[in-house]
Motif scaffolding. Structure first.
Motif, PDB file in Angstrom:
ATOM      1  N   TYR A 101       2.203   0.782   4.775  1.00 16.81           N
ATOM      2  CA  TYR A 101       2.733  -0.503   4.315  1.00 16.81           C
ATOM      3  C   TYR A 101       1.693  -1.237   3.456  1.00 16.81           C
ATOM      4  N   MET A 105       2.419  -2.153  -0.402  1.00 12.75           N
ATOM      5  CA  MET A 105       2.437  -3.562  -0.802  1.00 12.75           C
ATOM      6  C   MET A 105       1.332  -3.856  -1.822  1.00 12.75           C
ATOM      7  N   LEU A 108       2.711  -2.780  -5.105  1.00 11.44           N
ATOM      8  CA  LEU A 108       3.748  -3.705  -5.573  1.00 11.44           C
ATOM      9  C   LEU A 108       3.143  -5.031  -6.044  1.00 11.44           C
ATOM     10  N   ARG A 109       2.067  -5.442  -5.378  1.00 13.49           N
ATOM     11  CA  ARG A 109       1.428  -6.711  -5.738  1.00 13.49           C
ATOM     12  C   ARG A 109       0.492  -6.585  -6.921  1.00 13.49           C
ATOM     13  N   ASP A 113      -1.759  -9.396  -8.829  1.00 13.70           N
ATOM     14  CA  ASP A 113      -3.186  -9.474  -8.519  1.00 13.70           C
ATOM     15  C   ASP A 113      -4.043  -9.262  -9.767  1.00 13.70           C
ATOM     16  N   VAL A 116      -3.546 -12.588 -11.949  1.00 11.64           N
ATOM     17  CA  VAL A 116      -4.081 -13.811 -11.352  1.00 11.64           C
ATOM     18  C   VAL A 116      -5.523 -13.626 -10.894  1.00 11.64           C
ATOM     19  N   GLN A 120      -8.607  -4.720 -10.831  1.00  8.79           N
ATOM     20  CA  GLN A 120      -8.499  -3.612 -11.776  1.00  8.79           C
ATOM     21  C   GLN A 120      -7.789  -2.409 -11.179  1.00  8.79           C
ATOM     22  N   SER A 121      -7.556  -2.445  -9.905  1.00  6.90           N
ATOM     23  CA  SER A 121      -6.811  -1.359  -9.268  1.00  6.90           C
ATOM     24  C   SER A 121      -6.089  -1.953  -8.062  1.00  6.90           C
ATOM     25  N   LEU A 123      -5.010  -3.044  -4.541  1.00  5.96           N
ATOM     26  CA  LEU A 123      -5.768  -3.254  -3.309  1.00  5.96           C
ATOM     27  C   LEU A 123      -4.800  -3.289  -2.141  1.00  5.96           C
ATOM     28  N   ALA A 124      -5.093  -2.523  -1.113  1.00  2.51           N
ATOM     29  CA  ALA A 124      -4.242  -2.556   0.076  1.00  2.51           C
ATOM     30  C   ALA A 124      -4.267  -3.962   0.668  1.00  2.51           C
ATOM     31  N   VAL A 125      -3.108  -4.453   1.070  1.00  2.29           N
ATOM     32  CA  VAL A 125      -3.057  -5.806   1.624  1.00  2.29           C
ATOM     33  C   VAL A 125      -3.633  -5.786   3.040  1.00  2.29           C
ATOM     34  N   ALA A 126      -3.997  -6.969   3.501  1.00  2.30           N
ATOM     35  CA  ALA A 126      -4.542  -7.092   4.852  1.00  2.30           C
ATOM     36  C   ALA A 126      -3.404  -7.330   5.833  1.00  2.30           C
TER      37      ALA A 126
END
Lengths: 168, 192
Positions: A101, A105, A108-109, A113, A116, A120-121, A123-126
């Motif tokens: 997940y 995510m 998708l984000r 990211d 904003v 540059q690549s 990042l897995a969400v927390a």
């Protein structure tokens, strides 16, 4: 038959305009972007889970209706609620599910990211692995109740086509 | 109710549905927060380590990022930061990754990577604490996808590292490209 009511029913995905869906979304937005900063803690942490899980089945059912042109039924709502709840529980309780997940995510984000935050690549969400969050899955079934209340007395939530009233 | 009123009612409701759908999709994505660092310790840490929007685990391109090395065409050079810099941080792991062009490019000799150094504006020098190198090859057995040759050198840099921070390439860069800038600023080289 009231023509205005017929016209309202004609819009696909209008389940999203259900008061419960709108309130859930409003709570989710306000809590994530205002309350969590103002008062970080247990309550605001759980509030997002409850609001998100209440709203998400509405969103899935609306997307399903838009894509398939099939109105939401109680059975579909129950399936969507169960799948949403099971997925949420798996994310909270299982490390592989959480990793999957978080990675998905993150991808998708990524456009947001990158724009904003300058990422540059992807990042897995927390994701906090908090088992007590699982209690929030009951909120998923609000959508089932909403559908049931919307179409009372019809088996399986099947909707009968509205019968046009006499011409005026 | 007139047909025109019905039509407007339908349009408004359709627009409202679309709006809620977009908002809801965005809120669903936004509610899962990207990993964030605590506030950057102003004054206590070098600007070299300042992340964009406090992202934990981020990277930026070295300058130049693309260059011709001895026996290799380096397609992209990136500087990776894997941890948050906090007030109590003393050393920060920084990894420099070089990706080579070509589907049959061999591995950069490990000795070349081990001999690379990083220097800063105070004249201090650091050697890699670890290196990694591999040649281009299939992603997995019988796959048609080829992973590019890649080399990495990891350094432990003090939190007060001073600009300009440079990677000295040694034998890999030869005389034509002896060093790269690892700083955030600096002219960007156009990538092909």
């Amino acid at each position: 038959m009231n023509r205005a009511a017929d016209a309202r029913r004609a819009v696909r995905g209008d389940l999203l305009l259900h008061p419960v869906a709108l309130v859930s979304l409003a709570v989710l937005l306000v809590n994530d972007h205002l309350l969590k900063q103002a008062a970080p803690g247990w309550v605001t942490g759980k509030l997002s889970d409850v609001a998100g899980l209440a709203f998400f089945p509405f969103l899935l059912l609306a997307v399903r209706e838009v894509v398939t042109a099939r109105p939401p039924t109680r059975r579909a709502a129950a399936v969507v609620a169960a799948v949403t709840g099971a997925a949420f529980a798996a994310i909270k309780l299982s490390t592989p599910a959480r990793s999957l997940y978080a990675g998905v995510m993150g991808v998708l984000r990524f456009p947001a990211d990158a724009l904003v935050g300058g990422a540059q690549s992807p990042l897995a969400v927390a994701v906090q692995p908090d088992a007590t969050d699982v209690v929030a899955v009951v909120a998923c079934f609000v959508a089932v109740l909403a559908i049931a209340a919307r179409r009372p007395g019809l088996p399986g939530g099947l909707e009968l086509a509205p019968i046009p009233g006499p011409s005026e | 109710m007139s047909m025109r009123t019905q039509s407007w009612s339908t349009r408004w409701r359709s627009a409202a549905v679309a709006l809620v759908m977009v908002l809801g999709g965005g809120a669903t994505l936004a509610t899962s927060s990207a990993p964030r660092c605590p506030d950057f310790p102003e004054g206590a840490a070098s600007e070299f380590f300042r992340p964009p929007s406090s992202l934990e685990g981020w990277s930026r391109d070295a300058t130049p990022s693309t260059f011709r090395a001895v026996g290799f065409d380096v397609e992209r050079t990136t500087v990776h930061f894997s941890t948050c810099v906090r007030a109590e941080t003393e050393k920060v792991p920084v990894m420099v990754r070089l990706e080579m062009a070509g589907e049959s490019t061999g591995a950069v000799p490990q000795a070349w990577l081990s001999a690379m150094t990083v220097t800063d504006g105070h004249g201090r020098t650091w050697s890699p604490v670890s290196v990694f190198t591999r040649g281009a090859g299939p992603a997995y057995a019988d796959s048609g996808y080829t992973l590019p040759a890649r080399s990495e050198a990891s350094f432990m840099l003090p939190v007060d590292v001073e600009a300009p921070v440079r990677l000295h390439l040694g034998e890999l860069g030869g005389v034509s490209r002896p060093e790269l800038s690892l700083d955030a600023q600096g002219p960007r080289e156009q990538r092909p």
